[in-house]
Design a protein around this motif. Structure first.
Motif, PDB file in Angstrom:
ATOM      1  N   VAL A 273       7.974  -9.462  -5.206  1.00 26.18           N
ATOM      2  CA  VAL A 273       8.083  -8.501  -4.349  1.00 26.18           C
ATOM      3  C   VAL A 273       7.529  -7.314  -4.045  1.00 26.18           C
ATOM      4  CG1 VAL A 273       9.397  -7.380  -2.426  1.00 26.18           C
ATOM      5  CG2 VAL A 273      10.474  -9.377  -3.122  1.00 26.18           C
ATOM      6  N   ALA A 274       7.103  -6.811  -4.619  1.00 27.55           N
ATOM      7  CA  ALA A 274       6.671  -5.212  -5.262  1.00 27.55           C
ATOM      8  C   ALA A 274       5.373  -5.796  -5.238  1.00 27.55           C
ATOM      9  CB  ALA A 274       7.191  -4.360  -6.222  1.00 27.55           C
ATOM     10  N   ALA A 275       4.399  -6.472  -5.606  1.00 31.84           N
ATOM     11  CA  ALA A 275       3.122  -6.575  -6.076  1.00 31.84           C
ATOM     12  C   ALA A 275       3.057  -7.079  -4.345  1.00 31.84           C
ATOM     13  CB  ALA A 275       3.323  -8.371  -7.166  1.00 31.84           C
TER      14      ALA A 275
ATOM     15  N   VAL B 232      -2.077  -4.860   0.864  1.00 32.64           N
ATOM     16  CA  VAL B 232      -2.438  -3.723   0.475  1.00 32.64           C
ATOM     17  C   VAL B 232      -4.350  -3.996   0.660  1.00 32.64           C
ATOM     18  CG1 VAL B 232      -3.057  -1.145   0.274  1.00 32.64           C
ATOM     19  CG2 VAL B 232      -0.968  -2.444   1.020  1.00 32.64           C
ATOM     20  N   GLY B 233      -4.509  -4.794  -0.141  1.00 33.28           N
ATOM     21  CA  GLY B 233      -5.837  -5.183  -1.016  1.00 33.28           C
ATOM     22  C   GLY B 233      -6.165  -6.488   0.001  1.00 33.28           C
ATOM     23  N   LEU B 234      -5.702  -6.886   1.344  1.00 37.24           N
ATOM     24  CA  LEU B 234      -5.366  -8.472   1.574  1.00 37.24           C
ATOM     25  C   LEU B 234      -6.554  -7.189   3.510  1.00 37.24           C
ATOM     26  CD1 LEU B 234      -3.013 -10.643   1.885  1.00 37.24           C
ATOM     27  CD2 LEU B 234      -5.848 -11.460   1.836  1.00 37.24           C
ATOM     28  N   MET B 235      -5.592  -6.195   3.415  1.00 39.18           N
ATOM     29  CA  MET B 235      -6.243  -5.398   4.637  1.00 39.18           C
ATOM     30  C   MET B 235      -7.405  -4.435   3.757  1.00 39.18           C
ATOM     31  SD  MET B 235      -2.693  -3.708   5.220  1.00 39.18           S
ATOM     32  CE  MET B 235      -2.903  -2.593   6.246  1.00 39.18           C
ATOM     33  N   LYS B 236      -7.525  -4.779   2.439  1.00 36.26           N
ATOM     34  CA  LYS B 236      -8.958  -3.649   2.249  1.00 36.26           C
ATOM     35  C   LYS B 236     -10.049  -4.985   2.672  1.00 36.26           C
ATOM     36  CE  LYS B 236      -7.257   0.191   1.354  1.00 36.26           C
ATOM     37  NZ  LYS B 236      -7.721   1.383   2.215  1.00 36.26           N
TER      38      LYS B 236
ATOM     39  N   THR C 174      -3.110   0.757   6.743  1.00 38.32           N
ATOM     40  CA  THR C 174      -2.229   1.120   6.130  1.00 38.32           C
ATOM     41  C   THR C 174      -0.843   1.688   7.005  1.00 38.32           C
ATOM     42  OG1 THR C 174      -3.246   3.531   4.726  1.00 38.32           O
ATOM     43  CG2 THR C 174      -2.877   0.703   3.585  1.00 38.32           C
ATOM     44  N   ARG C 175      -1.531   2.845   8.023  1.00 34.10           N
ATOM     45  CA  ARG C 175      -0.119   3.069   8.046  1.00 34.10           C
ATOM     46  C   ARG C 175       0.894   2.169   9.106  1.00 34.10           C
ATOM     47  NH1 ARG C 175      -4.709   6.276  10.181  1.00 34.10           N
ATOM     48  NH2 ARG C 175      -4.865   5.282  12.646  1.00 34.10           N
ATOM     49  N   ASP C 176      -0.216   1.031   9.682  1.00 33.93           N
ATOM     50  CA  ASP C 176       1.092   0.122   9.954  1.00 33.93           C
ATOM     51  C   ASP C 176       1.465  -1.026   9.289  1.00 33.93           C
ATOM     52  OD1 ASP C 176      -0.229   1.356  12.798  1.00 33.93           O
ATOM     53  OD2 ASP C 176      -1.978   0.108  12.548  1.00 33.93           O
ATOM     54  N   LEU C 177       1.436  -0.218   7.587  1.00 32.84           N
ATOM     55  CA  LEU C 177       2.081  -1.663   7.239  1.00 32.84           C
ATOM     56  C   LEU C 177       3.855  -1.477   7.220  1.00 32.84           C
ATOM     57  CD1 LEU C 177       1.528  -3.220   4.262  1.00 32.84           C
ATOM     58  CD2 LEU C 177       1.931  -1.272   3.207  1.00 32.84           C
TER      59      LEU C 177
END
Length: 856
Positions: free
Chosen positions: A332-334, A340-344, A355-358
């Motif tokens: 879950v943590a990973a 985040v990696g997919l967003m980048k 990431t503010r909308d994570l």
């Protein structure tokens, strides 16, 4: 409590052996959790954007929003007089008109497209008060005349734009060049759209064709007036020919449009995560099977001193529970990190996500934990049950149970039955008359044959590994024969390890066959059907602008240029049935550009006055023959009675089911401003002037980067590249399952080395060198990997062949096996085996000989 303590002690005593299984659980849960976090974050981003940009009540033309890129090149509009009318509605504080169009391309002074590369739209409009809800001017000022434009800050940063730079906006009304006088920043995240603003008069003139028109009216409610009440009041002032939406309704509508795309992405990624989980099951089953086998004497002693079968069973399942909890929590943590990696990654491709909308909903960790724990415990159930059946005496003499042989025969019988049923279902699928019917049998055949190969794996291992060994291992002499015997020592273990790799590679092979067959079929169809030398189209699904059409018509060395327009219409057949269809309006030269087989009449006659053609399926459904009349009610135009002059064969993949008429015929019934623009155009070169014609057409569209001119070779390569890109994405997602399978090979070898510690010590004592020992383990790994690859590739090619037979019913009739890909994957599997054996072989080579011999 005793069972719990025993489980804890065993788990931490063998934590090294559990590590790779925990990694498999971690990766699978991370993919699921990451997918949920990523898609939830995208939903949050779009929700904030839609909520920020929606006015209290929006008035727009009926039918607006149905097509972001209307075929006329202009969005639906309403009269500017409506603004004052709506502003007088009870409860309205103010009203203002807005102009917005997505049928534009914006380029810089170097003629480079400023639009997003991620598929997000380019939007041009007028700057108004409603925009201040979502944006603020961060530099310069708003546009004040036709020579000024404002651009969003994200686009300016991405393309290094600054105040004073020139931008050219291309629309159906012409080209407009203006200097940047302002840059506006989004207050919420902009997912990637490029936005430019003009003053209202310029936006009306350049995007809608004339002043006095808007694409919508934004109405602001007075204090104390609800959006719903304001909507009702505005409706009373209008005649019902407009679409009214509250802020919530507008946001929900926009969210629904985006949500369908996000759902497809979400469930596709979850599907691949499910495949990885399935592969992980084999790893976990293998791990616990080997741990139970290695603790046979220990379990027998526990049974001898009074432990019941249930206690042994619970002990193993509790170890699995611990593994599932630890792996799932880490997963879950990973998963959050993966999101985040997919967003980048999406940011590098043009879709901006902050990431503010994570967004991590409470359901995400719950789903991850439950899924990981349940899968781990279920996978460990069979080994746990097997451990519970060990009798005290059988364990003490380290012998297998008498039921082993019988269980093997039963398993082989079930496996053969499932495989046979799967093969039969695939065969039935290939004989189907309709693709919809055959797809059911195809899916059934894939599932049954996969299950059959998994169940029958141990039986196949004995046959396939021997055959592979004769080719691969025998050249290595005694070390190769030892590797072969080690791989055959436990066929059940080898079968399960190979099956994990088999699943991923079967899907790779299947998709490769389908993709190659689609390209080969489309290429063959183009060679047979398309007579045009060149195809001109937009890469952004935009209509071809009139200025581009004129430039193409004037290009030298061209024999003819064909216009091709899709005109929506309602067709009423002679039998009285009415259907929504699309009539292709083209020049008579299109009959030369596309070679269509006719089953009745002459296609050239369909381009005569008030004539048309229909496909043979439509003709058969409605009993139509040459000479019959069809009532054609053109959208935004009048109704025509067109005579059927030709019936074309639908045994094709290009323009399947198309109905043709002359452009001049359609123009008689559709007003010029409502006639769709060309979505594609065709051209034929003069004899012997193909190169010159190609160059002249490219020069004609050089100023318009959204369009591309392709000859048939270019078009085929483009098609191949598109399918190749799609397959590469799928292969990338399947890579997770293959990585988990590789971990399975590593884990199997590592536990096998531990299991054979005493044996390895004895072999070292009688002269086997460390180098030979490492080679033996590497060769064992290679043959197991090749075993899984051979099964997977063979199974996948069978699935792909059956799938192609169904695609043949839709016009994709060429079967092509991508042997280069298949052979590359097979050879690559050998290297995967070598890689998987590196750590186990190194650890085996470092064993102390005396300590290994002394191991019980």
């Amino acid at each position: 409590m005793t069972v719990w303590k025993t489980s804890m002690r065993n788990f931490f005593a063998h934590k090294g052996r559990m590590a790779l299984s925990a990694v498999a659980v971690l990766l699978s849960v991370a993919f699921v959790s990451g997918t949920l976090v990523f898609t939830d974050t995208m939903n949050t981003t779009f929700d904030k954007l839609f909520a920020a940009t929606a006015s209290d009540v929006t008035v727009s033309p009926k039918g607006s929003g149905d097509d972001d890129n209307p075929r006329t090149g202009k969005p639906e509009s309403l009269p500017a007089s409506l603004v004052d009318k709506v502003a007088k509605a009870e409860g309205a504080k103010s009203a203002e008109g807005s102009v917005s169009s997505m049928s534009v391309t914006v380029v810089n002074s170097a003629n480079k497209d400023m639009g997003s590369s991620s598929g997000a739209p380019t939007i041009a409009g007028n700057w108004n008060q409603n925009d201040l809800k979502a944006m603020e001017i961060s530099s310069g000022h708003a546009p004040r005349g036709p020579t000024e434009v404002m651009v969003d800050a994200d686009t300016a940063e991405k393309h290094h734009l600054k105040l004073g730079d020139e931008l050219r906006t291309i629309s159906v009304t012409g080209d407009l060049t203006a200097r940047i006088t302002g840059i506006a920043s989004f207050k919420v995240t902009n997912p990637g759209a490029a936005v430019v603003y003009f003053d209202t008069a310029t936006a009306q003139r350049e995007l809608l064709g004339k002043e006095g028109l808007f694409t919508g009216v934004s109405v602001t409610a007075a204090a104390g007036v609800s959006d719903e009440q304001l909507k009702q009041n505005v409706a009373k002032t209008l005649d019902g020919t407009y679409k009214l939406q509250t802020a919530k309704e507008a946001a929900d509508s926009s969210r629904e449009d985006v949500g369908s795309f996000l759902d497809v992405m979400k469930y596709a990624m979850l599907g691949f995560a499910g495949i990885a989980l399935l592969v992980g099951i084999f790893l976990i089953v293998n791990t616990f099977s080997m741990l139970v086998a290695q603790r046979t004497r220990e379990i027998g002693l526990m049974r001898a001193i009074g432990s019941s079968r249930k206690q042994i069973n619970r002990s193993v399942l509790l170890e699995a529970l611990l593994l599932g909890i630890i792996g799932s929590i880490a997963g879950v943590a990973a998963g959050v990190g993966l999101a985040v990696g997919l967003m980048k990654l999406m940011g590098s491709m043009g879709m901006e996500l902050s990431t503010r909308d994570l967004t991590v909903k409470w359901t995400t960790p719950v789903v991850g934990l439950v899924l990981g724990i349940v899968v781990t415990v279920v996978a460990a159930y069979i080994p746990a049950r097997r451990g519970g059946k060990i009798s005290p005496m059988a364990a003490l003499r380290d012998a297998g149970t008498p039921a082993d042989g019988k269980a093997g025969r039963i398993r082989a019988g079930i496996g053969l039955l499932l495989t046979g049923a799967g093969a039969a279902a695939l065969l039935v699928a290939t004989q189907a008359d309709k693709a919809s019917e055959g797809s059911i049998f195809l899916g059934l055949g894939v599932v049954l044959s996969l299950l059959g190969f998994v169940v029958i794996g141990p039986l196949l291992a004995g046959v396939v590994v021997r055959a592979l060994s004769a080719v691969v291992l025998r050249m290595f002499g005694p070390v190769g024969r030892l590797a072969e015997r080690n791989a055959l020592r436990n066929p059940r273990r080898t079968g399960a390890t190979g099956a994990a790799l088999m699943i991923g590679l079967a899907l790779v092979a299947c998709l490769s066959v389908v993709g190659s067959s689609m390209v080969a079929s489309a290429t063959d169809e183009l060679d047979r059907s398309v007579g045009a030398d060149f195809i001109i189209s937009s890469g952004k699904n935009q209509p071809i602008m009139p200025q581009v059409e004129k430039a193409l018509q004037k290009a030298p060395h061209i024999e003819h240029v064909t216009n091709y327009k899709g005109v929506p219409a309602k067709l009423t057949a002679p039998d009285g049935k009415t259907e929504d269809e699309e009539v292709i309006a083209a020049n008579p030269t299109y009959a030369q550009d596309l070679r269509r087989e006719t089953v009745a009449g002459e296609l050239s006659a369909a381009y005569g006055k008030d004539a048309m053609s229909v496909g043979d399926r439509y003709a058969k459904e409605h009993g139509i023959k040459v000479g019959d009349k069809i009532k054609v009610a053109f959208k935004n135009g009048r109704t025509a009675g067109l005579k059927v002059a030709a019936i074309t064969s639908d045994d094709t993949n290009v323009d399947k089911g198309a109905m043709y008429t002359n452009i001049t015929t359609a123009a008689q019934y559709v007003p010029a401003d409502k006639m769709p623009k060309n979505m594609i155009m065709f051209a034929k070169a003069e004899d012997g002037k193909e190169k010159e014609a190609y160059a002249s057409l490219k020069a004609s569209v050089a100023k318009y980067p959204q369009y591309k001119v392709q000859n048939q070779t270019d078009f085929k390569q483009d098609l191949k590249d598109q399918i190749g890109q799609l397959l590469n994405i799928v292969y990338g997602l399947l890579a997770l399952a293959i990585i988990v399978a590789v971990l399975g090979v590593v884990n199997t070898l590592a536990l096998s080395v531990v299991e054979r510690t005493r044996e390895i010590g004895l072999m070292r004592a009688i002269g086997l060198s460390r180098r030979q020992l490492r080679r033996m383990i590497r060769l064992e790994s290679v043959v197991i990997a090749l075993f899984g690859a051979l099964l997977g590739l063979g199974l996948g090619m069978g699935w792909g062949t059956a799938a192609q037979k169904l695609l043949a019913l839709e016009g994709l009739g060429v079967l092509e096996i991508p042997w280069t890909t298949i052979i590359t994957v097979f050879v690559g599997s050998a290297f995967v085996g070598l890689f998987a054996a590196l750590v186990p072989a190194f650890r085996a080579g470092r064993m102390n000989v005396l300590n290994a011999i002394a191991t019980e």
